[in-house]
Design a protein around this motif. Structure first.
Motif, PDB file in Angstrom:
ATOM      1  N   HIS A   1     -42.882 -23.969  49.823  1.00  0.00           N
ATOM      2  CA  HIS A   1     -43.984 -24.911  49.993  1.00  0.00           C
ATOM      3  C   HIS A   1     -44.179 -25.256  51.458  1.00  0.00           C
ATOM      4  O   HIS A   1     -45.268 -25.513  51.911  1.00  0.00           O
ATOM      5  CB  HIS A   1     -43.680 -26.202  49.224  1.00  0.00           C
TER       6      HIS A   1
ATOM      7  N   ASP B   1     -43.063 -18.865  46.309  1.00  0.00           N
ATOM      8  CA  ASP B   1     -43.171 -20.098  45.534  1.00  0.00           C
ATOM      9  C   ASP B   1     -44.620 -20.562  45.551  1.00  0.00           C
ATOM     10  O   ASP B   1     -45.101 -21.058  46.575  1.00  0.00           O
ATOM     11  CB  ASP B   1     -42.251 -21.162  46.141  1.00  0.00           C
TER      12      ASP B   1
ATOM     13  N   THR C   1     -38.652 -23.365  41.399  1.00  0.00           N
ATOM     14  CA  THR C   1     -38.278 -23.381  42.810  1.00  0.00           C
ATOM     15  C   THR C   1     -36.762 -23.256  42.951  1.00  0.00           C
ATOM     16  O   THR C   1     -36.262 -22.526  43.811  1.00  0.00           O
ATOM     17  CB  THR C   1     -38.771 -24.686  43.465  1.00  0.00           C
TER      18      THR C   1
HETATM   19 MG   LIG Z   1     -41.604 -25.726  42.515  1.00  0.00          MG
END
Ligand SMILES: [Mg+2]
Ligand code: HEM
Ligand SMILES: Nc1ncnc2c1ncn2[C@@H]1O[C@H](COP(=O)(O)OP(=O)(O)OP(=O)(O)O)[C@@H](O)[C@H]1O
Ligand SMILES: Nc1ncnc2c1ncn2[C@@H]1O[C@H](COP(=O)(O)OP(=O)(O)OP(=O)(O)O)[C@@H](O)[C@H]1O
Ligand SMILES: [Mg+2]
Lengths: 222, 59, 258, 203, 222, 203
Positions: free
Chosen positions: D83, D156, D46
């Protein structure tokens, strides 16, 4: 332009939908005004004298109540990341967000002032003066408050001290706003002097606010 | 009927009450039509209630 | 037909469709009679012709409180029995109650001007009616703020019941507050027993307004039931159109919660 | 003739919360290629995506795109799908997507219903986004990638919460994007369903 | 007991670490007090007379500022789900959260009162009386406000609407708080009567608040 | 002799936002068994878990556990692990877990460092939870299941964000829980790594 207009439209729409409708701002000020006599007593003369301060306090409270989520809400759901990445300069995006906030939370007060003036026994001149100072001054509250809202994004990482500095910054706006209204109502000072200081404060905040907010947002992301 | 010096206050009271009541009735009537029209539109698009009855069937 | 049947929204619609014209008729007759009687009523020796405002003012003032009571009962139905008709009753009553409260305030101020020389005074009774009005508006805003009607109903029910407990407290404390600051208020409401010549028109008007409330409330409840039906059918429709979706939306029987 | 756009990173170092996450990282991807970033939890996948998106500042090294519109920065040419899904529960599905199309696209956008149909939530177009299930929310986020054309997609764990059909649909969308000369960098723990070049971070 | 203590400890810890709440509340309180002299003019006697009213208004509005995230924050990160599911009765958990909030945001206001009393030219007795009434009354404000905060979970955001719902309900507290302070300062009524009503109001709110909040939380989840 | 606890649902109907999600659903699981809830996006997997957890009210039908401590409701005997992880970024990993252990457990808890070690984030014990990566956050949520013993685990896509090693670790934890007479209901789009009985919702 489309981008900024879209941002303003979205923020207003969310504010209205979540707040429960356009009239909620007016209702809020009505409630705050109704509260006053219970504290200071049902003395109309005194209430009139306190009128401008009460309305200004209502404005400050309205902007504080809604401002603190101005950027944190976007931060928490990830919108802020996309806004920062976009091709629109972040300063402009911040200004647009503040403008939307003022339209949804500040403007209703200005519009409601005449109604509230009746309850506080203000005459036409006084009502006009208060409405005018609110029109000139509430944007400053929003644009200064925006800095604090941006700092709140960084807050968990020690930005607390700075946030604490923001509220005191809005005290001058309040003071000159109330002073200008009082001058128009009871004299003896001329209305012009404090009013032009108020306008100057607003102008300064229009410049400083977006830049400070954008800077702290850029540094606050992680 | 002589209502004395305050005729306008009395008249305003009665008129305001009438106006508010008329507004309430108008709101309810318009609302009723709107909902009926929507139900009819939905019915035409082929949606059926769980009970199998027509959407506009309110008997 | 038992009470349980009545509590079924479909039955309710059917029953009230027949009932409504009669309710409306009774309302019109009573209000017409009330207006006629109040036109005949003599002038008060103190208040002159302005006493005629009373025939509007007092029924509305009574109803403003009565409607909150009706909403509180409905709210109990919502929270305890979770009955959809109770939700509908509570929601439909709020705007009507707010209108009556508004009229009480308005006619009161219009009466106050000739009587005490001012439209508004921070008097105990006036102020508590104003607070009641604010609470009505807040409640209506709450109804609008929540999209899902069942969830909105439960939130509004909590607020209504808390309000019902608080209203007497507010009333009492406002009385106390005002007597503290302003002993011997100018006005004398609810003074000595009313003369028959005022009492009869007042009672007729009051009963007329009560019937007006019942009529409007029933009609508004019908609208509300229909609105819910529209909503759940729209939901079904949204679910029915799977579009070109590779695997979303519903398969299986398409039914709504109507 | 212009070269095909090429994204590259050189000696990239990432420090978060005072701790070094990775250092000396190099990577590249040319138009039409997908880069799958893999690594254990906490390896820095990330973080790498956010560095490329300009949401984190690199402690060292450079990241750039060459061969594309020169006056735009890397983030301005990228879509970021993290996310968190950047949706407002109070707005309808259409309003949510329309906002991002207007805000990011400024005119050069594909019609909203088309995009929603492509990700399979056309039927929910007027529902508040707060009513969507986790997978439906994810699909709505994916629709953003279609609504506004961007060279680089930063994804992601894009398939999280998608059902099997959804994963296949998404693989198709990625393939289309690559075929049109796009670039993809995706952090993932599982297979993406397309051919990728792998970049492994952390041991 | 462990469960409730843990909840209180956690909430206070978060409030202190993030800061926002308590500090903004106290600052707002200060702003209200600083503003008043400008509103009523340089009339010290009047200012003193209004002192308790101003302090009470400030406290009421400040508690609103911090309340609206009481449950929404837990709702958004999923904690509320677990709290509802736990073996601790939800009413008690709500009461514990309100208590923690009062300790972090209400108590600082009481503590700040003596300082602000100076600004308003209140003497020691008066300051003491105001502080005492605030100590007895602010918990009631928190426990009443909690109902609004719980409704905000269903409404999905608080802000102005929350204030509109909560303010009318807290009017009795304001009335008796101010009345008791006034009684202690200028008489002629005894301090005891309004003060004991204030305490009674607090007690009532301790009962109603948690029950109403728990009911609306249980029904508000989805 | 007491019977093994058994979770069952009977004719369960779920309505959300005025829309029926599913109806007439029946399921059961006895101690030592895991139930995998599958279905397309929006089928109602999360809704079913939330019904069992008592976070949604069923529009009809019953859900109960028989053969366990009678005076406790189903939610009181369950752990719920949803999409949102119930962590406070401002508190450290230890503080977060200790709070839930105290609040949910009331004494009968396993030591915090043990639990953290079992899910592989012992090294991060004093880090603020806001500093964790997505997978590390998920691991911290999993640690909650270990810290306080509960009969029933309700898991909503529990392996999302976990790396391959993490998924294996988690499968081990689930196996242990089942071996100890526990019950698991998990909504999932992929394999869980343990033997399950499948419950498919929506065509
Ligand atoms: Mg991650
Ligand atoms: C905005 C102004 C006013 C408001 C909000 C108001 C409110 C009320 C309320 C709530 C009631 C019902 C009380 C009860 O039954 O316990 C009432 C009754 C009444 N009001 Fe007013 N009022 C206002 C102004 C006035 C004025 C100016 C007068 C006349 C001078 C007046 C005369 C009366 C009378 C005679 C009753 C009937 C009393 C009884 O049945 O006990 N009101 N009003
Ligand atoms: N808060 C809500 N209000 C109203 N409807 C909702 C809400 N949440 C979900 N729904 C609807 O209920 C249905 C089932 O949602 P649910 O979250 O249970 O699906 P799911 O099976 O978990 O899907 P996914 O695989 O995407 O997680 C969906 O169609 C969704 O649109
Ligand atoms: N906001 C932050 N502040 C400080 N450190 C952070 C922050 N976010 C992440 N970290 C740390 O940086 C490291 C890399 O995190 P990152 O989120 O990039 O991992 P990841 O590879 O995406 O892991 P996952 O597979 O779990 O998503 C982790 O050790 C994490 O603890
Ligand atoms: Mg789900």
């Amino acid at each position: 332009m489309t981008a900024l207009a879209a941002l303003i439209r979205r923020d207003i729409r969310i504010a209205l939908r979540i707040g429960g409708g356009a009239l909620i701002g007016v209702l809020f000020f009505l409630t705050v005004v109704v509260l006053m006599p219970f504290a200071v007593g049902p003395d109309l003369a005194l209430l009139t004298r306190l009128g401008p301060a009460i309305l200004w306090l209502g404005a400050l409270l309205a902007s504080l109540l809604t401002l603190d989520r101005l950027f944190t809400a976007d931060h928490e759901d990830g919108s802020l990341d996309l806004i920062v990445m976009s091709r629109t300069p972040l300063e402009l995006a911040c200004a647009a967000k503040a403008l939307a906030h003022w339209l949804a939370a500040g403007l209703p007060l200005v519009i409601a002032t005449p109604v509230l003036g009746l309850l506080l026994n203000l005459d036409a001149t006084a009502t006009g003066a208060v409405a005018l100072t609110l029109l000139a001054g509430t944007p400053a509250l929003t644009f200064i408050g925006m800095i604090g809202a941006a700092l709140a994004v960084t807050m968990s990482r020690g930005g607390l001290l700075l946030a604490v500095l923001v509220l005191p910054l809005s005290i001058p706006v309040l003071i000159f706003g109330v002073a200008a209204s009082q001058a128009a109502i009871v004299g003896p000072l001329p209305f012009g002097a404090p009013f032009s200081i108020l306008c100057a404060l607003s102008l300064v905040s229009f410049v400083i606010g977006p830049f400070a907010a954008a800077t702290s947002l850029r540094n606050g992301l992680d | 009927m002589d209502l004395g010096p305050y005729t306008s206050f009395i008249a305003t009271s009665y008129l305001a009450a009438a106006l508010v009541v008329v507004l309430l009735i108008a709101w309810i009537a318009i609302d009723y039509r709107t909902q009926k029209a929507r139900l009819r539109a939905l019915e035409e698009s082929g949606i059926v209630r769980r009970s199998g009855r027509a959407a506009t069937d309110i008997q | 037909m038992s009470l349980i049947d009545l509590a079924n929204p479909t039955r309710f619609l059917a029953l009230t469709a027949r009932l409504l014209p009669w309710l409306a008729l009774v309302t019109v007759v009573l209000l017409a009679a009330g207006l006629y009687l109040s036109a005949l009523a003599p002038d008060d020796y103190q208040q002159g012709a302005t006493v005629k405002i009373m025939f509007i003012h007092v029924p509305n003032a009574w109803l403003s409180m009565f409607v909150w009571g009706v909403m509180s009962l409905a709210s109990l139905g919502t929270l305890v029995w979770r009955h959809p008709l109770a939700d509908v009753a509570a929601k439909a009553a709020a705007p009507i109650g707010a209108s009556f409260t508004f009229l009480a305030l308005l006619t009161g101020s219009l009466w106050g001007r000739p009587m005490w020389g001012t439209y508004w005074e921070w008097d105990a009774r006036l102020t508590s009616v104003l607070i009641l009005f604010l609470m009505y508006l807040g409640l209506m805003a709450l109804w609008r703020a929540v999209e899902d009607p069942t969830r909105a109903a439960r939130a509004a029910a909590v607020l209504t019941l808390v309000g019902a407990i608080n209203l007497p407290i507010i009333k009492f404390s406002v009385d106390w507050w005002n007597t503290l600051h302003q002993p011997a208020s100018v006005m004398r409401m609810g003074g000595p027993a009313l003369d028959k010549s005022f009492l009869i028109p007042l009672l007729v008007m009051a009963i007329g307004f009560s019937f007006l409330f019942v009529t409007l409330h029933v009609a508004a409840m019908r609208n509300e039931i229909l609105r819910r039906r529209v909503r759940s059918l729209q939901m079904m429709q949204a679910r029915a159109y799977t579009g070109s979706a590779p695997a979303s939306g519903a398969t299986g029987p398409i039914v709504g919660a109507a | 003739m212009q070269l095909a756009p090429r994204l590259f990173g050189h000696d990239v170092r990432c420090v978060r919360g005072g701790r070094e996450v990775f250092a000396g990282l190099a990577f590249e991807a040319v138009a039409g290629e997908a880069l799958a970033v893999t690594g254990h939890n906490g390896a820095g996948k990330t973080s790498l995506l956010r560095l490329i998106a300009g949401l984190l500042l690199p402690a060292g090294g450079t990241i750039a795109i060459e061969g594309s519109e020169a006056e735009l920065t890397v983030p301005e040419q990228a879509h970021y799908l993290g996310h968190r899904d950047a949706l407002k529960p109070a707005l309808s599905v259409r309003e949510n997507l329309a906002f991002w199309a207007d805000f990011l696209g400024g005119g050069t956008t594909r019609p909203i219903p088309d995009c929603l149909a492509a990700v399979g939530i056309a039927h929910a177009i007027d529902l508040p986004a707060g009513y969507l299930s986790a997978g439906q929310r994810r699909r709505l986020s994916l629709a953003r990638l279609l609504a506004v054309p961007r060279l680089l997609w930063l994804l992601d764990e894009p398939t999280a919460a998608l059902d099997v059909a959804g994963q296949a649909m998404f693989a198709g969308l990625m393939r289309e994007h690559l075929a049109g000369g796009g670039l993809i960098v995706a952090a993932t723990h599982g297979p993406l369903g397309i051919d990728t070049r792998e970049l492994r971070i952390g041991a």
